[in-house]
Design an enzyme around this catalytic site. Structure first.
Site, short mmCIF file in Angstrom:
data_model
loop_
_atom_site.label_atom_id
_atom_site.label_comp_id
_atom_site.label_asym_id
_atom_site.label_seq_id
_atom_site.Cartn_x
_atom_site.Cartn_y
_atom_site.Cartn_z
N ARG A 1 -1.16 15.34 14.39
CA ARG A 1 -0.13 14.66 13.59
C ARG A 1 1.10 14.35 14.42
NH1 ARG A 1 2.85 17.85 10.84
NH2 ARG A 1 1.15 19.11 10.00
N TYR B 1 8.39 -8.63 0.13
CA TYR B 1 7.08 -8.25 -0.39
C TYR B 1 7.27 -7.43 -1.67
CZ TYR B 1 2.80 -5.54 -0.85
OH TYR B 1 1.68 -4.91 -1.34
N ASP C 1 11.82 -6.72 8.85
CA ASP C 1 10.38 -6.70 8.67
C ASP C 1 9.83 -7.99 9.27
OD1 ASP C 1 7.77 -6.97 7.73
OD2 ASP C 1 8.19 -6.02 5.81
N LYS D 1 -1.52 -6.86 8.89
CA LYS D 1 -1.57 -8.33 8.88
C LYS D 1 -1.90 -8.87 10.27
CE LYS D 1 -0.61 -7.73 4.59
NZ LYS D 1 0.16 -6.54 4.48
O1 P1T Z 1 0.14 -3.24 2.92
P1 P1T Z 1 0.99 -2.48 3.89
O2 P1T Z 1 0.38 -2.31 5.25
O3 P1T Z 1 1.49 -1.19 3.31
O4 P1T Z 1 2.28 -3.40 4.17
C1 P1T Z 1 3.24 -3.68 3.19
C2 P1T Z 1 3.96 -4.96 3.56
C3 P1T Z 1 5.18 -4.89 4.22
N1 P1T Z 1 5.85 -6.01 4.58
C4 P1T Z 1 5.37 -7.23 4.33
C5 P1T Z 1 6.15 -8.44 4.73
C6 P1T Z 1 4.14 -7.38 3.67
O5 P1T Z 1 3.68 -8.62 3.45
C7 P1T Z 1 3.41 -6.22 3.27
C8 P1T Z 1 2.11 -6.31 2.54
N2 P1T Z 1 1.88 -7.57 1.98
C9 P1T Z 1 0.78 -7.94 1.29
C10 P1T Z 1 -0.26 -7.12 1.02
C11 P1T Z 1 0.77 -9.34 0.83
O6 P1T Z 1 -0.28 -9.89 0.45
O7 P1T Z 1 1.85 -9.96 0.88
#
Ligand code: P1T
Length: 394
Positions: A57, A109, A183, A208
Site C-alpha cells: 500500500r 463531472y 482536472d 479515460k
Molecule cells: O471514473 P473515475 O476514474 O473515478 O473518474 C472520475 C472523473 C473525474 N474527472 C473527470 C473530468 C471525469 O470525466 C471523470 C469520470 N467521468 C465519466 C465517467 C464520464 O463519462 O464523464
C-alpha cells in the site's frame, strides 16, 4: 509543429512516455518491459529497515514506475496514483479540514459535483460553484476559509475553457496557500500542462485517455511542491485508496501510445465537429478547436490541440436524443470517454444525472445535449454512423 495556431508541442513527449523510469537495469532480470510486481510485502534486512519497499500500500515497484513516468510527462516533480479519478479527489479532500471552503467550477463531472455537495459537505467542507470562464466570479467567491480551487478545463460536458494562468493569479492574490487543482482528464499531459500555467496540482481520471483502452479505473495527482507531496504521500498510504500493480502495468503500457492516440483523436474529432456544425439538425457544437467556440483563441494559448471528446445540441428533445443514441451502430451508447472505441451519451440522464436539476438547467445540460467521445475507428465510418442516426431520428 504548431497546428492551427495552437501551442507548439514540447519535444520528447513520446520518448519520455516509453523510457522514463523504466531502465531495464533497474530490474535484476534487465527486463525491457516493466514487470508486474504482485507481492504485497517486501523482505526487510532488519526490523524497521527496508530496501525501498516494505508494504504494497505504501509503495510498489510497478506503481512507482507509473508514478514517475506520469510526473515526467506532466513536467512535474511528484506523481501519485489512486484507485480511481474520484479516489484521487477524495484523497485530496484529506488535505482539508472541517470549516474549510472549496470553489469548484460549475460545469464539472457529475460525480465530482456529487462528491463536493454530499461527502465534503458531510465533513463540514462547503463548496461554492463558480463559472471559471469569468475570473471575476472566482475572485468574488474567495472567502477567508477558502483552501482549494477546483477546475476542469475544458469542462465536462459543456467544453468551456478557463484561463488557467488568470485564475491562478486571481486566486493567489488572496493567499499563496489556496491550492489550485486542475482536472486535466479531457486533454492529458500531451495536449495541456496546467503546472506550466501555475496550477499547484494536476489530477486525472486515468480511466479515460491516459489508459485509453477502457479496461482500467484509476486516478492520479501530479505536483511540484515537496511539502505538499509529503502530505499526499502520507494520505495515499493512510487513506489507502491505491491501485493494483496489474492496473498500473496496463496504464504504463498505454502511455507508450498516448501521443499517437491523441493525435488521431484530435484529428478525427475536429473533422466530425466541423461536419456536425454544418448539419441541419444541429444547433450548436461545443468543440474548442472550432472557430465558433467562444474561447477558441484562449484554447490555442494554453493547449496544443483538442482531444476526441466534445458535445453538441440538436433541434429535437429527449425523444430525438433517445432515438438518435439507440440508432448508432459504430458509436456505443455508454458513459465514459477517452477509449479507442467511440462512445456517445446523454449527460442529462447519464453522467450528470446526479447534478441537481436546477443546476443542470442553469448550465444548459438539456435533453438535447449529446456528448461524443470520438475513438480511433475510421472517421468516415463514424460520420456515416452519425448521419444514419440523424436520418432515422429526425
Ligand atoms: O471514473 P473515475 O476514474 O473515478 O473518474 C472520475 C472523473 C473525474 N474527472 C473527470 C473530468 C471525469 O470525466 C471523470 C469520470 N467521468 C465519466 C465517467 C464520464 O463519462 O464523464
Amino acid at each position: 509543429m504548431a497546428e492551427q495556431g495552437f501551442l507548439k508541442q514540447k519535444p520528447g513527449f513520446a520518448t519520455l512516455a516509453i523510457h522514463h523510469a523504466q531502465e531495464p537495469e533497474k530490474w535484476s532480470s534487465s527486463a525491457v518491459v516493466v514487470p508486474i510486481v504482485t507481492s504485497t510485502t517486501f523482505k526487510q534486512p532488519a526490523p524497521a529497515e527496508h530496501t525501498g519497499f516494505e508494504y504494497g500500500r505504501s509503495g510498489n515497484p510497478t506503481r512507482n514506475v507509473l508514478e514517475e513516468c506520469l510526473a515526467a510527462l506532466e513536467g512535474g516533480k511528484h506523481g501519485f496514483t489512486f484507485a480511481s479519478g474520484l479516489g484521487t479527489t477524495t484523497t485530496l479532500l484529506g488535505l482539508l479540514k472541517s470549516g474549510d471552503h472549496i470553489i469548484s467550477g460549475d460545469d464539472v463531472y457529475g460525480g465530482t459535483n456529487r462528491l463536493f455537495r454530499t461527502v465534503a459537505a458531510a465533513m463540514n467542507i462547503e463548496t461554492t460553484f463558480a463559472d471559471f470562464t469569468k475570473p471575476d466570479e472566482v475572485d468574488k467567491a474567495v472567502k477567508e476559509n477558502t483552501k482549494m480551487v477546483w477546475l476542469e478545463t475544458p469542462t465536462n460536458p459543456n467544453l468551456k475553457i478557463a484561463d488557467i494562468a488568470t485564475v491562478v493569479k486571481a486566486v493567489k492574490s488572496h493567499g499563496e496557500h489556496i491550492l489550485v487543482v486542475v482536472d486535466n482528464t479531457f486533454l492529458t499531459s500531451y495536449l495541456q500542462r496546467p503546472l506550466d500555467f501555475g496550477a499547484d496540482v494536476v489530477i486525472y481520471s486515468l480511466t479515460k485517455y491516459m489508459n485509453g483502452h477502457s479496461d482500467v479505473i484509476m486516478g492520479a495527482a501530479i505536483l511540484n511542491n515537496d511539502e505538499l507531496a509529503e502530505r499526499l504521500r502520507f494520505l495515499q498510504n493512510a487513506m489507502g485508496v491505491v491501485p493494483s500493480p496489474f492496473d498500473c502495468y496496463q496504464v504504463n503500457r498505454s502511455l507508450k501510445t498516448l501521443a499517437l492516440r491523441m493525435e488521431q483523436h484530435k484529428k478525427s474529432a475536429q473533422i466530425i465537429a466541423e461536419w456536425l456544425e454544418k448539419h441541419p439538425n444541429v444547433t450548436e457544437v461545443m468543440h474548442p478547436g472550432l472557430k465558433s467556440h467562444p474561447q477558441h483563441e484562449l484554447a490555442k494559448k494554453q493547449m496544443t490541440g483538442h482531444s476526441g471528446v466534445f458535445s453538441f445540441k440538436h433541434s429535437g428533445g429527449l425523444q430525438e436524443s433517445r432515438k438518435f443514441l439507440q440508432s448508432l451502430k459504430v458509436f456505443t451508447l455508454a458513459e465514459s470517454l477517452g477509449g479507442y472505441e467511440s462512445l456517445a451519451e446523454l449527460p442529462s440522464v447519464m453522467t450528470h444525472a446526479s447534478v441537481p436539476a436546477a443546476q443542470r438547467a442553469e448550465l444548459g445540460i438539456t435533453d438535447s445535449l449529446i456528448r461524443l467521445s470520438v475513438g480511433l475507428e475510421d472517421t468516415e465510418d463514424l460520420i456515416k454512423d452519425l448521419d444514419h442516426a440523424f436520418n432515422v431520428s429526425f
